[in-house]
Design an enzyme around this catalytic site. Structure first.
Site, PDB file in Angstrom:
ATOM      1  N   CYS A 125      28.627 -88.232   6.795  1.00  0.00           N
ATOM      2  CA  CYS A 125      28.069 -88.402   5.448  1.00  0.00           C
ATOM      3  C   CYS A 125      26.691 -89.091   5.543  1.00  0.00           C
ATOM      4  CB  CYS A 125      29.055 -89.174   4.576  1.00  0.00           C
ATOM      5  SG  CYS A 125      28.632 -89.214   2.827  1.00  0.00           S
ATOM      6  N   ASP A 183      30.916 -78.144   0.425  1.00  0.00           N
ATOM      7  CA  ASP A 183      30.399 -79.493   0.167  1.00  0.00           C
ATOM      8  C   ASP A 183      29.380 -79.452  -0.966  1.00  0.00           C
ATOM      9  OD1 ASP A 183      29.223 -81.994   0.183  1.00  0.00           O
ATOM     10  OD2 ASP A 183      28.987 -82.104   2.343  1.00  0.00           O
ATOM     11  N   HIS A 215      33.274 -81.824   1.535  1.00  0.00           N
ATOM     12  CA  HIS A 215      32.639 -83.062   1.963  1.00  0.00           C
ATOM     13  C   HIS A 215      33.725 -84.030   2.433  1.00  0.00           C
ATOM     14  CE1 HIS A 215      29.275 -85.827   2.187  1.00  0.00           C
ATOM     15  NE2 HIS A 215      30.039 -86.766   1.638  1.00  0.00           N
TER      16      HIS A 215
END
Length: 246
Positions: A125, A183, A215
């Site tokens: 991330c 995502d 995600h």
């Protein structure tokens, strides 16, 4: 491979940075990986991921990425309050401070008798972005970036010429870019723009993978975790790190 874990508090120009060190419990020198967390810092999933990498023969350093903005030892929850605080910290921190954080960890490693001198980076991330940022350091030879947020935007505060993608031509090591097709934080058109930028940088050494994942598919907690896809991600990262650092 058995591992050991310890905490070190490193001095940086922006304050003390707590760093969690997970490494093989054995004699001899090992390569190291700078491992960057999500906005929540070293949560349970991040610690387990770091220990997993360490068990494959690496000293894995997990810094508190927003150490300037929180008490030492802060771990944010995977909830609305934690998300709001982490995102606020992301916008508040000067992007250049990550460079001095990286130098502090590299200097720490250089003083350790167990460090082989070979260095990689990885992250999930925002940590995928920060791993990319770490690749600007000349010592970093291989970097695995998982669904790196904000590479395609200018949302992270920076001075002109300091955004990470503006400096991509400085990266000399190999990059592994892994994205989830489902995502929403890095949609398909933005991934395509990034891919085209990568493809037009002479000499940039990278591989690019898009998987059917949401995600945070690497996070082994919550409904977005996909163990099968995460296994593929780990295999790709370990292959990259093994080739470059061992």
């Amino acid at each position: 491979m058995l591992i050991t874990s310890e905490i070190v508090d490193l001095d940086t120009p922006t304050g003390v940075m707590r760093t969690y060190v997970h490494r093989p419990k054995q004699d001899g020198k090992v390569p190291a990986v700078l491992f960057y967390s999500e906005i929540f810092q070293q949560t349970g999933p991040i610690e387990r991921a770091a220990r997993f990498l360490a068990s494959h023969g690496y000293a894995v350093l997990v810094p508190e990425v927003f150490h300037e903005l929180n008490p030492i030892g802060t771990v944010l929850g995977y909830d609305d309050a934690g998300r709001d605080k982490g995102n606020a910290d992301k916008f508040a921190k000067d992007v250049q401070s990550y460079d001095t954080d990286n130098r502090a960890m590299i200097e720490f490693l250089n003083a350790q008798p167990w460090y082989s001198g070979k260095l990689g980076a990885a992250g999930f991330c925002i940590g995928g972005h920060l791993a990319f940022r770490a690749a600007l350091q000349p010592e970093v030879k291989a970097t695995a970036c998982f669904y790196a947020t904000d590479l395609h935007t200018n949302l992270i505060p920076n001075q002109p010429g300091q955004h990470s993608m503006e400096r991509v031509n400085e990266i000399k090591g190999e990059l592994l870019m892994i994205w989830g097709k489902q995502d929403p934080h890095i949609p398909g058109d933005k991934r395509a723009e990034l891919y085209n930028r990568f493809a037009n940088i002479p000499g940039l050494n990278y591989t690019w993978h898009e998987v059917n994942g949401q995600h945070a598919f690497m996070r082994d907690e919550g409904e977005r975790y996909d163990a099968q896809v995460a296994g593929i991600g780990y295999q790709l990262a370990l292959h990259l790190l093994g080739n470059a650092l061992k």
